[in-house]
Enzyme design. Structure first.
Site: not given
Ligand code: TYM
Length: 336
Positions: A117, A199, A202
């Protein structure tokens, strides 16, 4: 609602940071529903985790309520589960601070999710991204949680929660239960439909990479048909066939069968037939959930009652643990 002390305790949560995918459902929510009978359960909407990256306040507010409605629509019974918003129980943030003072920079900066991130954030990396797993540890430890049902991407964070609990217990005396992860046999890591080595998420920019919980049946079918498969043919579950293996995993979790059983059911079938079957299986699960969620969202007073009562109950238990931890660290004791 009575707290049943004889039952073991479960805590888990989902961030209201976007529209959920079937990864969230198959990796977490579905297992929560199965576990609700046997355990004393706390299922939280972790809104304070969501704000570790900037959110549009009006969208976040809407998503929080939608997520609560989704929890119920997926089958969590408000009579049996404590459901609430994390920000309504201030003990989460307070225990988070105590644990922050016992966590090391090194262990936090090594977290895979932080590395991923923060790489996307450029120069101004929010401090909350680094300390986020400590807040997650606080969430779990507040309830003397025995079991944490999660997808496999959260396993590293759970390890940290265990380390922090053990460290605290060693330094200040027995305070926290050391939690165990619960990771389902199938669906623990649903992969992207477009890049099956990544993975399903969203936040993926390619909408064909994920199936969201609100995708209508025709969109589910379209996305399934476009899913990347592997060279060759045959419905075979194998590491060198990541695309088809992911679809097998999705089908297996939707139907509650093993990958071996899926291979057998589709022996001799082509990719096209199989993709259609997977699409149908997913849509059959999603359609009733979507209908129920819509109904629930039209009764805001009912939802408010659930999250208010949930927070009241969670606050009581959480404060007892928080005050114990504060006392152990030498902060002035209060009456329980
Ligand atoms: P979050 O909100 O990213 O995801 C919620 C749950 O969904 C699982 N999951 C998946 N499972 C299978 N395949 C996928 N592609 C997939 N994507 C997501 C996650 O593993 C998770 O179980 N930090 C947590 C939220 C959290 C929490 C907690 C969880 C905060 N405090 C305390 C448990 C206990 C998170 O960001 O999950």
């Amino acid at each position: 609602m009575q707290i049943q002390e004889t039952k073991k305790t479960i805590f888990s949560g989902i961030q209201p940071s976007g529209i959920l995918t079937i990864g969230n459902y198959l990796g977490a929510l579905r297992n929560w529903v199965q576990l609700q009978e046997e355990y004393n359960t706390y299922y939280c909407i972790v809104d304070m985790h969501a704000i570790t990256v900037r959110q549009d306040p009006s969208v976040l507010k809407k998503r929080c309520l939608e997520l609560l409605a989704l929890y119920i629509a997926c089958g969590l019974d408000p009579e049996k589960n404590t459901m609430y918003f994390q920000s309504h129980v201030s003990a989460h943030a307070e225990l988070g601070w105590l644990l922050n003072c016992n966590a090391y920079m090194g262990e936090l900066s090594r977290m895979t999710q932080f590395k991923d991130k923060s790489a996307k954030q450029g120069n101004n990396i929010g401090a909350g991204l680094l300390t986020y797993p400590v807040l997650m540890a606080a969430d779990i430890l507040l309830f003397n949680t025995d079991l944490v049902p999660i997808g496999s991407d959260q396993k590293q964070h759970l390890e940290l929660a265990r380390d922090l609990a053990e460290r605290f217990n060693n330094v200040y005396g027995q305070t926290f239960t050391v939690p165990e992860p619960y990771i389902g046999k199938s669906g623990a890591r649903i992969m992207s439909l477009q890049e099956p080595n990544k993975k399903m998420s969203k936040s993926d920019e390619n909408v064909n990479a994920f199936i969201s919980m609100v995708d209508p049946a025709d969109v589910v079918m379209k996305k399934m048909k476009r899913a990347v498969t592997d060279s060759g043919s045959g419905i075979i579950y194998s590491p060198d066939k990541p695309g088809i293996s992911n679809l097998i995993d999705i089908y297996a979790s939707c139907k509650g069968v093993t990958p071996k059983e899926v291979e057998k059911e589709f022996e001799g079938a082509g990719y096209g037939t199989f993709k259609e079957a997977v699409g149908t299986a997913v849509a059959e699960i999603l359609t009733p959930i979507q209908q129920k969620q819509k109904e629930l969202l039209s009764d805001k007073a009912y939802l408010e009652k659930i999250f208010t009562e949930g927070a009241d109950k969670a606050r009581y238990t959480a404060n007892r643990t928080l005050w114990k931890a504060q006392k152990r660290m030498g902060l002035a004791p209060r009456k329980l």
